[in-house]
Design an enzyme around this catalytic site. Structure first.
Site, PDB file in Angstrom:
ATOM      1  N   HIS A  94       9.304   2.092  -5.462  1.00 47.22           N
ATOM      2  CA  HIS A  94       8.260   2.574  -6.201  1.00 47.22           C
ATOM      3  C   HIS A  94       8.141   1.772  -7.291  1.00 47.22           C
ATOM      4  O   HIS A  94       8.108   1.832  -8.389  1.00 47.22           O
ATOM      5  CB  HIS A  94       8.515   4.042  -7.073  1.00 47.22           C
ATOM      6  CG  HIS A  94       6.814   4.745  -7.163  1.00 47.22           C
ATOM      7  ND1 HIS A  94       7.011   5.730  -7.748  1.00 47.22           N
ATOM      8  CD2 HIS A  94       5.708   3.886  -8.061  1.00 47.22           C
ATOM      9  CE1 HIS A  94       5.589   6.423  -7.980  1.00 47.22           C
ATOM     10  NE2 HIS A  94       5.154   5.140  -7.894  1.00 47.22           N
ATOM     11  N   ASP A 129       6.544   1.160  -0.681  1.00 44.28           N
ATOM     12  CA  ASP A 129       7.244   1.047  -1.898  1.00 44.28           C
ATOM     13  C   ASP A 129       6.908   2.508  -2.143  1.00 44.28           C
ATOM     14  O   ASP A 129       7.632   3.064  -3.760  1.00 44.28           O
ATOM     15  CB  ASP A 129       5.937   0.697  -3.178  1.00 44.28           C
ATOM     16  CG  ASP A 129       6.891   0.313  -4.363  1.00 44.28           C
ATOM     17  OD1 ASP A 129       7.757   0.106  -4.603  1.00 44.28           O
ATOM     18  OD2 ASP A 129       5.675   1.384  -5.387  1.00 44.28           O
ATOM     19  N   ASP A 153     -13.647   5.771   0.485  1.00 44.55           N
ATOM     20  CA  ASP A 153     -12.736   6.056  -0.377  1.00 44.55           C
ATOM     21  C   ASP A 153     -14.280   7.560  -0.869  1.00 44.55           C
ATOM     22  O   ASP A 153     -15.795   6.772  -0.906  1.00 44.55           O
ATOM     23  CB  ASP A 153     -13.869   5.514  -1.096  1.00 44.55           C
ATOM     24  CG  ASP A 153     -13.161   5.826  -2.958  1.00 44.55           C
ATOM     25  OD1 ASP A 153     -13.518   6.562  -3.954  1.00 44.55           O
ATOM     26  OD2 ASP A 153     -12.256   4.915  -3.586  1.00 44.55           O
ATOM     27  N   ALA A 164       6.052  -0.821  -7.531  1.00 42.81           N
ATOM     28  CA  ALA A 164       5.380  -2.337  -7.509  1.00 42.81           C
ATOM     29  C   ALA A 164       3.919  -2.327  -8.590  1.00 42.81           C
ATOM     30  O   ALA A 164       4.076  -3.517  -8.629  1.00 42.81           O
ATOM     31  CB  ALA A 164       3.919  -1.850  -6.430  1.00 42.81           C
ATOM     32  N   GLU A 191      12.944   9.344  -4.226  1.00 41.76           N
ATOM     33  CA  GLU A 191      13.246   8.548  -4.883  1.00 41.76           C
ATOM     34  C   GLU A 191      13.777   7.856  -5.502  1.00 41.76           C
ATOM     35  O   GLU A 191      13.951   8.901  -6.853  1.00 41.76           O
ATOM     36  CB  GLU A 191      11.376   7.954  -5.278  1.00 41.76           C
ATOM     37  CG  GLU A 191       9.998   8.074  -4.450  1.00 41.76           C
ATOM     38  CD  GLU A 191       8.937   7.996  -5.099  1.00 41.76           C
ATOM     39  OE1 GLU A 191       9.169   7.604  -6.514  1.00 41.76           O
ATOM     40  OE2 GLU A 191       8.012   7.474  -4.715  1.00 41.76           O
ATOM     41  N   ALA A 227       1.089   3.784  -3.238  1.00 40.85           N
ATOM     42  CA  ALA A 227       0.353   4.564  -3.896  1.00 40.85           C
ATOM     43  C   ALA A 227       1.271   5.688  -4.318  1.00 40.85           C
ATOM     44  O   ALA A 227       1.976   5.168  -5.261  1.00 40.85           O
ATOM     45  CB  ALA A 227      -0.726   5.141  -3.037  1.00 40.85           C
ATOM     46  N   ARG A 228       1.804   6.680  -3.587  1.00 41.44           N
ATOM     47  CA  ARG A 228       2.471   7.597  -3.572  1.00 41.44           C
ATOM     48  C   ARG A 228       2.718   8.325  -2.716  1.00 41.44           C
ATOM     49  O   ARG A 228       1.978   8.266  -1.746  1.00 41.44           O
ATOM     50  CB  ARG A 228       1.255   9.002  -4.700  1.00 41.44           C
ATOM     51  CG  ARG A 228       1.280   8.716  -6.540  1.00 41.44           C
ATOM     52  CD  ARG A 228       2.117   9.072  -6.986  1.00 41.44           C
ATOM     53  NE  ARG A 228       2.433   9.145  -8.080  1.00 41.44           N
ATOM     54  CZ  ARG A 228       1.921   7.865  -9.041  1.00 41.44           C
ATOM     55  NH1 ARG A 228       2.660   6.557  -8.549  1.00 41.44           N
ATOM     56  NH2 ARG A 228       2.176   8.175  -9.771  1.00 41.44           N
TER      57      ARG A 228
END
Length: 356
Positions: A300, A276, A191, A302, A281, A251-252
């Site tokens: 998607h 996910d 991070d 989650a 999508e 996440a994305r």
């Protein structure tokens, strides 16, 4: 078009079709200074933009495939929304918003980060366990009656393994906590916005992305999709991962390369993936990754739990009410816009006072 009206409102907020939870509207209804206007994606576009032109706040969907493109917050949209002061997201993501364009226009963007953290974190851990334990394989084989040798479905424990977390924010930190406390996992984190000391406080060792990939049995993605992270995980990165490692992305879209991931799974280098998020999508049923038994797929969902949606709805309403009352935003996406936003807000207040 349906409206919640007040005889003495000052702020006009619009949203399309739905809100995350009724608590959002219930909390806003407690403030008579706020008018909430519901628009319909299937409604007349001219009428919709007439309402948008008068709006001070836009409660926007976070998922691009849920949004007709003309209602994404682009420079063209902003040009048709001269009074817009705030764009508030339905969730943590802001893929449907051109944040630099908002900043240039003096428009504050806020999200509800943290509202669905528990739901997404639990989903990510569930995917890890399902892939390692081969739960979907066992379920499918049992239903088809094709299980001959139980050893053919042999899985692996997660206890004591090394898990790499990309993005140690609200969700990543909770994933780290669950895995560390429940399973004694070693947690590595990449991070760039946290130093080593802060990563340690969040239960992880700070490392580079390459080091994380090379050392982790499971890699879990919890960073936003932006210019820094787009295409972050491709063929090179999958090759760096440990043999039989597992990738989880809740996440994305666009952070991992779908074709490169497919190749890494087909070759046997990676043991499995829990996905996910998708380029499209929901993904088409003939998507190559869906043909692999080593992939667990969800559309998607989650963060879509009853608990998450209530928290996100409450976060959104409370943050907007605070902003309208002149308080600092709790979760700004573009904090650099705050001085200009405050100047625009002050000018609007003065104009409203003059017109009574």
């Amino acid at each position: 078009m349906q409206e919640q009206t007040s005889d003495q409102y000052a702020w006009r907020l619009i949203y399309f079709d739905f809100v995350q939870h009724p608590v959002f509207l219930e909390l806003l209804a407690e403030d008579p200074a706020i008018q909430v206007c519901k628009l319909l994606f299937a409604g007349n576009e001219s009428d919709n933009f007439a309402a948008i032109a008068r709006a001070h706040a836009y409660q926007a969907t976070s998922v691009r495939d849920d949004l007709p493109p003309q209602y994404a917050v682009t420079p063209a949209f902003l040009a048709r929304a001269p009074e817009l002061l705030v764009v508030s997201m339905n969730g943590a993501g802001f893929d449907t918003v051109d944040v630099p364009a908002c900043t240039a226009a003096g428009v504050l963007v806020v999200n509800q980060t943290g509202g669905n953290a528990e739901g997404v974190a639990e989903h990510a851990v569930a995917m890890m366990l399902s892939v390692l334990k081969r739960i979907p394989d066992g379920d499918a084989g049992t239903r088809r009656g094709t299980v001959r040798r139980r050893a053919d479905l042999m899985g692996r424990d997660i206890q004591g393994r090394t898990v790499g977390i990309i993005g140690l924010g609200n969700i990543g930190r909770r994933v780290a906590e669950i895995l560390r406390l429940a399973f004694g996992c070693r947690i590595l984190a990449c991070d760039p916005y946290l130093d080593a000391a802060e990563c340690t406080r969040r239960g992880a060792e700070k490392v580079t992305l390459d080091a994380l990939l090379a050392a982790s049995d499971v890699v879990s993605v919890h960073c936003p999709h932006n210019a820094e992270t787009a295409g972050m995980l491709g063929a090179r990165e999958f090759a760096l991962m440990r043999p039989r490692a597992v990738l989880v992305n809740t996440a994305r879209f666009g952070i991992h390369d779908e074709a490169a991931l497919h190749a890494a799974l087909v070759s046997g280098h990676l043991a499995g993936a829990g996905l996910d998020v998708w380029e499209r999508e929901p993904p088409p049923v003939d998507h190559p990754l869906l043909a692999l038994d080593t992939v667990i797929a969800t559309p998607h969902t989650a963060g879509i739990t009853e608990d998450s949606r209530r928290r996100v709805g409450a976060f959104g309403a409370e943050q907007l009410r605070a902003i309208f009352a002149g308080e600092p935003p709790a979760r700004p996406v573009n904090p650099e816009v705050l001085p200009r936003f405050q100047a625009r807000l002050s000018a609007w207040r003065q104009a409203a006072a003059r017109t009574g």
